[in-house]
Design an enzyme around this catalytic site. Structure first.
Site, PDB file in Angstrom:
ATOM      1  N   ALA A 120      -2.823   4.042  -6.506  1.00 53.91           N
ATOM      2  CA  ALA A 120      -4.254   3.747  -6.522  1.00 53.91           C
ATOM      3  C   ALA A 120      -4.943   4.439  -7.679  1.00 53.91           C
ATOM      4  O   ALA A 120      -5.805   3.855  -8.356  1.00 53.91           O
ATOM      5  CB  ALA A 120      -4.886   4.162  -5.196  1.00 53.91           C
ATOM      6  N   ALA A 166      -2.752  11.014  -8.070  1.00 55.23           N
ATOM      7  CA  ALA A 166      -1.961  10.525  -9.193  1.00 55.23           C
ATOM      8  C   ALA A 166      -0.966   9.452  -8.755  1.00 55.23           C
ATOM      9  O   ALA A 166       0.047   9.230  -9.425  1.00 55.23           O
ATOM     10  CB  ALA A 166      -1.220  11.681  -9.866  1.00 55.23           C
ATOM     11  N   ASP A 188      -5.861  -4.145  -7.669  1.00 53.46           N
ATOM     12  CA  ASP A 188      -6.639  -2.946  -7.373  1.00 53.46           C
ATOM     13  C   ASP A 188      -7.632  -2.610  -8.479  1.00 53.46           C
ATOM     14  O   ASP A 188      -8.778  -2.235  -8.212  1.00 53.46           O
ATOM     15  CB  ASP A 188      -5.714  -1.743  -7.170  1.00 53.46           C
ATOM     16  CG  ASP A 188      -5.134  -1.670  -5.766  1.00 53.46           C
ATOM     17  OD1 ASP A 188      -5.728  -2.248  -4.846  1.00 53.46           O
ATOM     18  OD2 ASP A 188      -4.071  -1.035  -5.599  1.00 53.46           O
ATOM     19  N   THR A 247       0.840  -1.193   0.000  1.00 57.20           N
ATOM     20  CA  THR A 247       0.000   0.000   0.000  1.00 57.20           C
ATOM     21  C   THR A 247       0.879   1.248   0.000  1.00 57.20           C
ATOM     22  O   THR A 247       2.101   1.154  -0.162  1.00 57.20           O
ATOM     23  CB  THR A 247      -0.984  -0.031   1.192  1.00 57.20           C
ATOM     24  OG1 THR A 247      -1.912   1.034   1.058  1.00 57.20           O
ATOM     25  CG2 THR A 247      -0.260   0.060   2.528  1.00 57.20           C
ATOM     26  N   LYS A 271       3.667   1.415  -3.883  1.00 57.34           N
ATOM     27  CA  LYS A 271       3.140   0.607  -4.983  1.00 57.34           C
ATOM     28  C   LYS A 271       3.950   0.725  -6.271  1.00 57.34           C
ATOM     29  O   LYS A 271       3.955  -0.207  -7.083  1.00 57.34           O
ATOM     30  CB  LYS A 271       1.671   0.969  -5.257  1.00 57.34           C
ATOM     31  CG  LYS A 271       0.733   0.548  -4.136  1.00 57.34           C
ATOM     32  CD  LYS A 271      -0.712   0.834  -4.490  1.00 57.34           C
ATOM     33  CE  LYS A 271      -1.634   0.411  -3.359  1.00 57.34           C
ATOM     34  NZ  LYS A 271      -3.069   0.575  -3.724  1.00 57.34           N
TER      35      LYS A 271
END
Length: 279
Positions: free
Chosen positions: A131, A128, A102, A62, A66
Site C-alpha cells: 500500500a 513500506a 491502489d 490485500t 501484494k
C-alpha cells in the site's frame, strides 16, 4: 454460469470488499458471487493457480500478498510493474494479469474527498509495504516535491525511498520511526500500516506522528475499519484535516470491477454499501 471473484489476503476479518463488490454485481444484474479467500502465505501459490478456472473473473489482493503474488502471474501491467505491487488479478481465459488500482484510488480520494493537490507538497508515509508503494508512486506521479518514508524496519523504508526516487526522480528519504521527529513541515501524513485497524494486532494504536499533527496538515489513514481510527480522532482533536480510507477502498475496488467485467462500476451503490457494512 455463475462466475466468481474474491479477495485474497490473511487475515480478512476486517475486509468489507465483499459487501460493496457484491452490491455492484447485483446492481448491474451480473450473475457473479464475490467471496472471501483467506490465504496464508504457504497456500498463496495454490490459491492463485485456482484463479485460472473458467468461472473465475479475478481477485483483489490485500496484505500481506501484494508483492508476493507477482511472480505467480503471467503478465504484470505497467503501472503495477512500476509500483512493484499488485492488488488486482484479472483472469483472461486462464491467463492471469496483475494490475494495481491502489495508486489511482488514493490520488482520486485525495482530490475528490479532501480537495488536496499533491503537486509541490511534502508527504510522510508510515509503512513500506504494498500500500505504501502505491501511495508513494501515486503522489510522485502527481508531482509531490518530497516523500519521507518511515517504517519499523528502517531498511525497508530506505529501499522503498530508493525505488521511488530512481523510478520517478522524486526527492525521497527513508528511515525508522525514530526519524519521524525530523519531518517537520510536511503537508500530508499517510498511515499505510495496520496500526489502528479493527481486528488487527494494534487496534488502539497510533503511529508515532503525534508531534507532527496540527493545523494545515492533512492526515490520511488507509485503515477504513473503524471509520474513525485512533489516529484520525487525535488528528481531528489537534486541528488537522483528516481523510479516512473508505474512499480509496471504493475507488480502487471500482477500478478492479471494471477490469473484471468491462462494465462501468456503479460507484454510488458501492460507496453506500461500504458505508453500511461499517455501521
Amino acid at each position: 454460469m455463475t462466475t466468481r471473484a474474491g479477495i485474497i489476503g490473511y487475515p480478512l476479518g476486517h475486509s468489507i470488499s465483499p459487501a460493496f463488490q457484491q452490491a455492484a454485481f447485483d446492481e448491474l444484474e451480473i450473475d457473479a458471487r464475490y467471496e472471501t479467500w483467506a490465504t496464508p502465505a504457504d497456500e498463496l501459490a495454490a490459491r492463485v493457480e485456482s484463479l485460472r478456472a473458467d468461472d473465475v473473473l479475478g481477485a483483489n489482493v490485500t496484505v500481506p500478498h501484494k508483492q508476493a503474488v507477482m511472480p505467480l502471474l503471467d503478465e504484470i501491467l505497467p503501472v503495477a510493474e512500476s509500483i512493484g505491487a499488485v492488488n488486482t488479478i484479472i483472469n483472461r481465459e486462464g491467463f492471469l494479469i496483475g494490475a494495481n488500482t491502489d495508486a489511482g484510488g488514493f490520488t482520486r480520494s485525495l482530490e475528490q474527498e479532501a480537495r488536496f493537490t499533491a503537486a509541490r507538497k511534502r508527504a510522510l508515509i508510515v509503512g513500506a509495504g504494498g500500500a505504501a508503494r502505491a501511495v508513494a508512486f501515486g503522489l510522485a506521479w502527481e508531482g509531490v516535491s518530497e516523500v519521507v518514508f518511515v517504517n519499523r524496519t528502517p531498511e525497508r523504508a530506505v529501499e522503498l525511498a530508493r525505488d521511488v526516487s530512481e523510478a520517478t526522480a522524486t526527492e525521497t528519504r527513508g528511515g525508522g520511526f525514530e526519524d519521524i521527529a525530523g519531518s517537520d513541515g510536511v503537508d500530508l501524513i499517510v498511515n499505510c500500516t495496520s496500526i489502528g485497524m479493527a481486528g488487527g494486532p494494534e487496534p488502539n494504536g497510533i503511529p508515532p506522528v503525534e508531534d507532527l499533527l496540527g493545523r494545515g496538515v492533512l492526515v490520511c489513514d488507509l485503515v477504513y475499519n473503524p471509520r474513525e481510527t485512533p489516529l484520525l480522532a487525535l488528528s481531528r482533536e489537534r486541528g488537522a484535516f483528516v481523510l479516512g480510507g473508505i474512499g480509496m477502498l471504493v475507488y480502487q475496488g471500482a477500478a478492479s470491477f471494471e477490469f473484471w467485467t468491462d462494465r462501468e462500476p456503479p460507484e454510488d451503490i458501492m460507496y453506500a454499501a461500504a458505508l453500511k457494512a461499517l455501521m
